[in-house]
Design a protein around this motif. Structure first.
Motif, PDB file in Angstrom:
ATOM      1  N   SER A  80       9.916  30.752 -16.479  1.00 33.73           N
ATOM      2  CA  SER A  80      10.385  30.825 -17.860  1.00 33.73           C
ATOM      3  C   SER A  80      10.019  32.173 -18.494  1.00 33.73           C
ATOM      4  CB  SER A  80       9.725  29.667 -18.631  1.00 33.73           C
ATOM      5  OG  SER A  80       9.850  29.890 -20.005  1.00 33.73           O
ATOM      6  N   ILE A  81      10.948  32.710 -19.277  1.00 30.56           N
ATOM      7  CA  ILE A  81      10.709  34.021 -19.899  1.00 30.56           C
ATOM      8  C   ILE A  81      10.370  33.894 -21.380  1.00 30.56           C
ATOM      9  CG2 ILE A  81      12.171  35.232 -18.258  1.00 30.56           C
ATOM     10  CD1 ILE A  81      14.350  35.326 -20.509  1.00 30.56           C
ATOM     11  N   GLY A  82      10.429  32.680 -21.902  1.00 28.73           N
ATOM     12  CA  GLY A  82      10.129  32.498 -23.331  1.00 28.73           C
ATOM     13  C   GLY A  82      10.671  31.170 -23.821  1.00 28.73           C
ATOM     14  N   PHE A  83      10.709  31.032 -25.122  1.00 21.16           N
ATOM     15  CA  PHE A  83      11.191  29.764 -25.688  1.00 21.16           C
ATOM     16  C   PHE A  83      11.994  30.024 -26.955  1.00 21.16           C
ATOM     17  CE2 PHE A  83       7.099  30.592 -27.722  1.00 21.16           C
ATOM     18  CZ  PHE A  83       7.397  30.390 -29.057  1.00 21.16           C
ATOM     19  N   HIS A  84      12.841  29.065 -27.266  1.00 18.35           N
ATOM     20  CA  HIS A  84      13.537  29.068 -28.563  1.00 18.35           C
ATOM     21  C   HIS A  84      13.302  27.708 -29.204  1.00 18.35           C
ATOM     22  CE1 HIS A  84      16.394  29.354 -31.747  1.00 18.35           C
ATOM     23  NE2 HIS A  84      16.850  30.535 -31.355  1.00 18.35           N
ATOM     24  N   LYS A  85      12.784  27.736 -30.424  1.00 18.08           N
ATOM     25  CA  LYS A  85      12.541  26.478 -31.133  1.00 18.08           C
ATOM     26  C   LYS A  85      13.640  26.204 -32.154  1.00 18.08           C
ATOM     27  CE  LYS A  85       8.412  25.401 -32.328  1.00 18.08           C
ATOM     28  NZ  LYS A  85       7.336  25.483 -33.305  1.00 18.08           N
ATOM     29  N   VAL A  86      13.862  24.937 -32.396  1.00 16.16           N
ATOM     30  CA  VAL A  86      14.757  24.502 -33.479  1.00 16.16           C
ATOM     31  C   VAL A  86      14.030  23.381 -34.193  1.00 16.16           C
ATOM     32  CG1 VAL A  86      16.959  23.442 -34.087  1.00 16.16           C
ATOM     33  CG2 VAL A  86      16.862  25.067 -32.188  1.00 16.16           C
ATOM     34  N   LYS A  87      13.836  23.567 -35.476  1.00 21.13           N
ATOM     35  CA  LYS A  87      13.121  22.538 -36.246  1.00 21.13           C
ATOM     36  C   LYS A  87      14.053  22.025 -37.333  1.00 21.13           C
ATOM     37  CE  LYS A  87       8.793  22.068 -38.811  1.00 21.13           C
ATOM     38  NZ  LYS A  87       7.534  22.737 -39.111  1.00 21.13           N
ATOM     39  N   MET A  88      14.336  20.725 -37.294  1.00 15.29           N
ATOM     40  CA  MET A  88      15.209  20.141 -38.315  1.00 15.29           C
ATOM     41  C   MET A  88      14.373  19.863 -39.552  1.00 15.29           C
ATOM     42  SD  MET A  88      17.136  17.748 -35.603  1.00 15.29           S
ATOM     43  CE  MET A  88      18.563  17.104 -36.420  1.00 15.29           C
ATOM     44  N   ARG A  89      14.796  20.420 -40.647  1.00 12.67           N
ATOM     45  CA  ARG A  89      14.032  20.201 -41.878  1.00 12.67           C
ATOM     46  C   ARG A  89      14.948  20.397 -43.073  1.00 12.67           C
ATOM     47  NH1 ARG A  89      10.194  25.576 -41.616  1.00 12.67           N
ATOM     48  NH2 ARG A  89       8.991  24.527 -43.195  1.00 12.67           N
ATOM     49  N   GLY A  90      14.585  19.757 -44.190  1.00 13.15           N
ATOM     50  CA  GLY A  90      15.420  19.890 -45.379  1.00 13.15           C
ATOM     51  C   GLY A  90      16.711  19.109 -45.213  1.00 13.15           C
ATOM     52  N   TYR A  91      17.691  19.444 -46.025  1.00 16.39           N
ATOM     53  CA  TYR A  91      18.967  18.714 -45.996  1.00 16.39           C
ATOM     54  C   TYR A  91      19.864  19.242 -44.879  1.00 16.39           C
ATOM     55  CZ  TYR A  91      23.455  16.794 -47.272  1.00 16.39           C
ATOM     56  OH  TYR A  91      24.655  16.135 -47.224  1.00 16.39           O
ATOM     57  N   ARG A  92      20.062  18.449 -43.838  1.00 16.40           N
ATOM     58  CA  ARG A  92      20.959  18.791 -42.725  1.00 16.40           C
ATOM     59  C   ARG A  92      20.797  20.245 -42.275  1.00 16.40           C
ATOM     60  NH1 ARG A  92      26.367  15.090 -43.831  1.00 16.40           N
ATOM     61  NH2 ARG A  92      25.185  13.162 -43.836  1.00 16.40           N
ATOM     62  N   SER A  93      19.535  20.658 -42.196  1.00 14.08           N
ATOM     63  CA  SER A  93      19.247  22.054 -41.898  1.00 14.08           C
ATOM     64  C   SER A  93      18.363  22.172 -40.672  1.00 14.08           C
ATOM     65  CB  SER A  93      18.538  22.702 -43.090  1.00 14.08           C
ATOM     66  OG  SER A  93      19.398  22.748 -44.198  1.00 14.08           O
ATOM     67  N   ALA A  94      18.468  23.321 -40.009  1.00 15.24           N
ATOM     68  CA  ALA A  94      17.647  23.580 -38.826  1.00 15.24           C
ATOM     69  C   ALA A  94      17.135  25.014 -38.878  1.00 15.24           C
ATOM     70  CB  ALA A  94      18.461  23.354 -37.561  1.00 15.24           C
ATOM     71  N   PHE A  95      15.861  25.140 -38.546  1.00 13.23           N
ATOM     72  CA  PHE A  95      15.161  26.428 -38.638  1.00 13.23           C
ATOM     73  C   PHE A  95      14.931  26.982 -37.230  1.00 13.23           C
ATOM     74  CE2 PHE A  95      11.034  28.674 -38.768  1.00 13.23           C
ATOM     75  CZ  PHE A  95      11.335  29.648 -39.709  1.00 13.23           C
ATOM     76  N   ASN A  96      15.199  28.278 -37.061  1.00 16.14           N
ATOM     77  CA  ASN A  96      15.038  28.923 -35.752  1.00 16.14           C
ATOM     78  C   ASN A  96      13.707  29.627 -35.625  1.00 16.14           C
ATOM     79  OD1 ASN A  96      17.804  28.756 -34.731  1.00 16.14           O
ATOM     80  ND2 ASN A  96      18.326  30.194 -36.363  1.00 16.14           N
ATOM     81  N   SER A  97      13.133  29.609 -34.429  1.00  9.69           N
ATOM     82  CA  SER A  97      12.155  30.649 -34.099  1.00  9.69           C
ATOM     83  C   SER A  97      12.191  30.866 -32.593  1.00  9.69           C
ATOM     84  CB  SER A  97      10.761  30.335 -34.633  1.00  9.69           C
ATOM     85  OG  SER A  97      10.133  29.385 -33.862  1.00  9.69           O
TER      86      SER A  97
END
Ligand SMILES: CC(C)(COP(=O)(O)OP(=O)(O)OC[C@H]1O[C@@H](n2cnc3c(N)ncnc32)[C@H](O)[C@@H]1OP(=O)(O)O)[C@@H](O)C(=O)NCCC(=O)NCCS
Length: 194
Positions: A80-97
């Motif tokens: 693996s070379i890294g990761f991508h996160k997705v966090k569902m939060r708020g109203y029908r929203s998703a946060f990237n990191s």
């Protein structure tokens, strides 16, 4: 609401396999990344190494219900070379990191390819209608990546944080994109095989 279990499944892009990680795998796979000063600076604006405990707390570990972390592994081989996160939060929203630990893969469009796949997947398999991200104003690579994917810059936080090591005061930029704009754009996959 559509079932969220569909979200935590392996995905494939042209060059990568994306695998959803549980909390233990995430901690094991990110052992090197959490000690990498450049990665830490990109994520937290300070390169001070994090203990496992602090890393777990500040990265909010994946639960594969509302918090997801996909491991990125090249199909060409290797680990693996890294990761991508997705966090569902708020109203029908998703946060990237995202973090790519392997420098061999910087400058090769990994984030564009992986984020586009994840966005198509989440738009297709969940009720998410909006993706967003917050970027330190000098994180040029991340800013370019958001703009390339069609995100709008919707505001800035000025002098909102301070690097505890250097005392430097930093600004943050907010990016977001809605599903309708994404689906009309060049990165949309109309048929996620979910
Ligand atoms: C953020 C990160 C994943 C980006 O990796 P990447 O996508 O390979 O980044 P790239 O080097 O391809 O840069 C992306 C784009 O920005 C451009 N760019 C980067 N630095 C630049 C600079 N100083 N000036 C002008 N353009 C720049 C690149 O040319 C590229 O554009 P292109 O695709 O048109 O060529 C990687 O740097 C990383 O893991 N950083 C640490 C963690 C982090 O910062 N995460 C994000 C937190 S919000």
């Amino acid at each position: 609401m559509k079932a969220r279990s569909k979200l935590a499944r392996p995905l494939e892009t042209e060059r990568f396999i994306l695998e959803p990680m549980g909390p233990i795998r995430f901690m094991i796979e990110t052992r090197e990344i959490r000690r990498d000063p450049e990665i830490l600076a990109g994520l937290f604006q300070t390169s001070k190494p994090r203990s496992a405990w602090k890393w777990a707390r500040t990265m909010s570990l994946p639960d594969n219900r509302t918090k997801f972390a996909f491991s990125i592994t090249p199909k060409s081989g290797g680990r693996s070379i890294g990761f991508h996160k997705v966090k569902m939060r708020g109203y029908r929203s998703a946060f990237n990191s995202v973090a790519i630990g392997d420098r061999e893969w910087w400058g090769k469009g990994v984030v564009l390819e992986v984020r586009a796949k994840l966005m198509n997947h989440f738009f297709s398999c969940s009720d998410v209608e909006r993706f967003y991200g917050v970027v330190e104003a000098r994180n040029t690579a991340s800013i370019f990546n958001y703009r390339r994917l069609g995100y709008d810059h919707v505001g800035s936080w000025h002098r909102s944080n301070q690097n505890p090591q250097t005392g430097e005061v930093v600004d943050f930029l907010n990016f977001e994109i809605f599903k309708d704009k994404w689906m009309a754009g060049p990165w949309a996959e109309k048929n996620d095989d979910a």
